[in-house]
Design an enzyme around this catalytic site. Structure first.
Site, PDB file in Angstrom:
ATOM      1  N   ASP A  95       4.966  -0.757  -1.619  1.00  0.00           N
ATOM      2  CA  ASP A  95       3.605  -0.718  -1.094  1.00  0.00           C
ATOM      3  C   ASP A  95       2.810  -1.796  -1.822  1.00  0.00           C
ATOM      4  O   ASP A  95       2.406  -1.612  -2.965  1.00  0.00           O
ATOM      5  CB  ASP A  95       2.993   0.670  -1.307  1.00  0.00           C
ATOM      6  CG  ASP A  95       1.551   0.747  -0.818  1.00  0.00           C
ATOM      7  OD1 ASP A  95       0.948  -0.311  -0.543  1.00  0.00           O
ATOM      8  OD2 ASP A  95       1.028   1.872  -0.720  1.00  0.00           O
ATOM      9  N   LYS A 126      -5.107  -4.775   2.651  1.00  0.00           N
ATOM     10  CA  LYS A 126      -6.331  -5.220   1.969  1.00  0.00           C
ATOM     11  C   LYS A 126      -6.676  -6.715   2.111  1.00  0.00           C
ATOM     12  O   LYS A 126      -7.475  -7.064   2.953  1.00  0.00           O
ATOM     13  CB  LYS A 126      -6.284  -4.773   0.506  1.00  0.00           C
ATOM     14  CG  LYS A 126      -6.383  -3.239   0.403  1.00  0.00           C
ATOM     15  CD  LYS A 126      -6.789  -2.761  -0.957  1.00  0.00           C
ATOM     16  CE  LYS A 126      -7.274  -1.318  -0.914  1.00  0.00           C
ATOM     17  NZ  LYS A 126      -6.243  -0.306  -1.106  1.00  0.00           N
ATOM     18  N   PHE A 170      -0.761   5.825  -4.813  1.00  0.00           N
ATOM     19  CA  PHE A 170      -1.696   5.928  -3.685  1.00  0.00           C
ATOM     20  C   PHE A 170      -1.155   5.140  -2.513  1.00  0.00           C
ATOM     21  O   PHE A 170      -0.839   3.965  -2.643  1.00  0.00           O
ATOM     22  CB  PHE A 170      -3.096   5.411  -4.058  1.00  0.00           C
ATOM     23  CG  PHE A 170      -4.086   5.628  -2.952  1.00  0.00           C
ATOM     24  CD1 PHE A 170      -4.631   6.885  -2.735  1.00  0.00           C
ATOM     25  CD2 PHE A 170      -4.450   4.594  -2.096  1.00  0.00           C
ATOM     26  CE1 PHE A 170      -5.529   7.102  -1.688  1.00  0.00           C
ATOM     27  CE2 PHE A 170      -5.334   4.802  -1.049  1.00  0.00           C
ATOM     28  CZ  PHE A 170      -5.872   6.061  -0.848  1.00  0.00           C
TER      29      PHE A 170
HETATM   30  C1  LIG Z   1      -5.823   0.922  -0.396  1.00  0.00           C
HETATM   31  C2  LIG Z   1      -4.394   1.273  -0.440  1.00  0.00           C
HETATM   32  C3  LIG Z   1      -3.767   1.938   0.632  1.00  0.00           C
HETATM   33  C4  LIG Z   1      -4.525   2.430   1.838  1.00  0.00           C
HETATM   34  O1  LIG Z   1      -5.083   1.405   2.583  1.00  0.00           O
HETATM   35  P1  LIG Z   1      -6.193   1.762   3.716  1.00  0.00           P
HETATM   36  O2  LIG Z   1      -6.479   0.451   4.346  1.00  0.00           O
HETATM   37  O3  LIG Z   1      -7.354   2.358   2.985  1.00  0.00           O
HETATM   38  O4  LIG Z   1      -5.577   2.729   4.639  1.00  0.00           O
HETATM   39  C5  LIG Z   1      -2.408   2.149   0.549  1.00  0.00           C
HETATM   40  N1  LIG Z   1      -1.696   1.753  -0.522  1.00  0.00           N
HETATM   41  C6  LIG Z   1      -2.267   1.126  -1.564  1.00  0.00           C
HETATM   42  C7  LIG Z   1      -1.411   0.696  -2.713  1.00  0.00           C
HETATM   43  C8  LIG Z   1      -3.633   0.879  -1.574  1.00  0.00           C
HETATM   44  O5  LIG Z   1      -4.206   0.287  -2.631  1.00  0.00           O
END
Ligand SMILES: *Cc1c(COP(=O)(O)O)cnc(C)c1O
Length: 406
Positions: free
Chosen positions: A226, A255, A141
């Site tokens: 990420d 986050k 994700f």
């Molecule tokens: C939550 C998340 C995202 C997206 O972040 P947003 O602030 O919702 O755009 C991207 N990568 C990972 C691993 C995430 O957990």
């Protein structure tokens, strides 16, 4: 004052909000530490932490103080000018990591969008415009912009929005042979979450991360981590890559960076950053003084031995409570993740019940998350009180028993 006498309730959601979410049936109105209260005054223990965001709990006094002070000083000035909080935060992130340059944005997706664009741009400038292949992983994700959902590994999130960005290949996570089979000299980047969050709370293996680094080096591709969810202390280290002793070329974080205030960052090396020039990429809000001041305070607090070492102690408390519950009910097939990114996978005979358990937990006064249909996810504050963990796990046990009794 912005408030008036209009009564809004959970029912209002169904009348006014785009139906892309299915929020719980209560409306939180107040939070303090790891406790939250709803419109009816009912109290909840928060094991969800706003999805790994409120890493210092709700309304941490130091964050509130910075919000107020900076809020009375300077909020926004645009990137036509620079500002002190953005420069201080970037300097501190560089000091704490592999990085030499920082780009700020407002969300995880935007940080990843910048990362993927940078990887493509760097390859086109230093090698060839045809070096554009991105290798990513099933169940990954990376956010909800069209580029980031396309790099993400769940087609249900990217289908239906027209043509997708091309030259993105997905292979199974933790499967180095699968990566070897698709990587070539036209590959510009491998994009990976060191710990898959949304995809089921699965940590990459040491061999996998080391193998990805070696393959990237062999093919002059960039390794992109990420760490939007796994970063900022969540794993017990400031960034999860430190567990593997493998450095990425680009890293994204969001986050927990602002502890609840929207801010994200993309970190990279000086050499890779040097291919960019004014106007190649940008943002209006990214790097604004208010967000960066709050993130600076958040980083100052999280990047200390007290907070980082406390993560592992708290994890042990979660894991032993989950093991005790499993010994009693025989309900989990695996307890996994790192630090305070804790996943508990339901046994096959309870498959699909994660959401039912979420709802039952809310009834008991507990906020938790799922990661897919079969994994319960806990992403609490990194400084949650041990007494809150104990009480929350007692509520969790009641909720699980209720669901299994059905
Ligand atoms: C939550 C998340 C995202 C997206 O972040 P947003 O602030 O919702 O755009 C991207 N990568 C990972 C691993 C995430 O957990």
């Amino acid at each position: 004052m912005a408030t008036d006498n209009t009564q809004v309730t959970r029912a209002t959601f169904d009348e006014v909000i785009l139906p892309v979410f299915a929020p719980a049936q209560f409306v939180p109105v107040k939070g303090k530490g790891s406790r939250v209260w709803d419109q009816q005054g009912k109290e909840y223990i928060d094991f969800a932490g706003g999805i790994a965001v409120t890493a210092l709990g709700h309304c941490h006094p130091a964050l509130v103080e910075t919000l107020k002070t900076q809020g009375e000083t300077l909020w926004h000035i645009s990137n036509v000018f620079t500002n002190e909080p953005t420069l201080r935060l970037a300097s501190k992130l560089i000091k704490a990591t592999f990085a030499g340059r920082v780009f700020f944005a407002n969300s995880g997706a935007e940080a990843n969008e910048a990362a993927f664009k940078l990887a493509r741009y760097y390859a086109s400038k230093t090698h060839s415009p045809y070096k554009s292949k991105i290798i990513a992983f099933h169940n990954a994700f990376h956010g909800r912009t069209l580029f980031t959902v396309s790099v993400g590994g769940q087609p249900k999130y990217s289908d239906g929005f027209g043509p997708k960005p091309a030259d993105i290949v997905h292979v199974p996570f933790n499967d180095l042979a699968a990566v070897k089979a698709v990587i070539d000299d036209h590959t510009c980047a491998i994009v990976v979450e060191p710990i898959q969050g949304e995809g089921g709370v699965t940590a990459a293996t040491q061999e996998f991360i080391e193998g990805l680094r070696a393959l990237c080096d062999e093919h002059q591709a960039l390794l992109v981590f990420d760490e939007v969810q796994s970063g900022m202390g969540r794993s017990g280290k400031l960034f999860a890559y430190e567990h593997y002793s493998v450095q990425p070329d680009i890293l994204t974080t969001a986050k927990a960076l602002g502890g609840g205030f929207p801010v994200s960052a993309m970190l990279t090396t000086q050499e890779i950053a040097a291919t960019m020039a004014p106007g190649v990429h940008g943002t209006t809000y990214g790097g604004n003084p208010l967000a960066c001041a709050i993130a600076e305070t958040s980083l100052d607090i999280i990047n200390t031995p007290e907070v980082l070492n406390g993560v592992e102690t708290r994890r042990q408390q979660f894991v032993s409570a989950l093991k005790a519950l499993d010994a009693e009910l025989d309900v989990f097939s695996e307890i996994r993740g790192k630090g305070l990114l804790v996943g508990a996978e339901l046994k096959p005979q309870h498959a699909g019940k994660a959401r039912d358990i979420l709802h039952a937990a809310a009834e008991q006064g507990l906020m938790i998350l799922n990661a897919g249909n079969d994994v319960i996810r806990f992403t609490p504050s990194l400084i949650i009180e041990p007494t809150d963990i104990a009480e929350g796990m007692a509520r969790f046990a009641t909720a699980v028993k209720q669901v299994l009794a059905k």
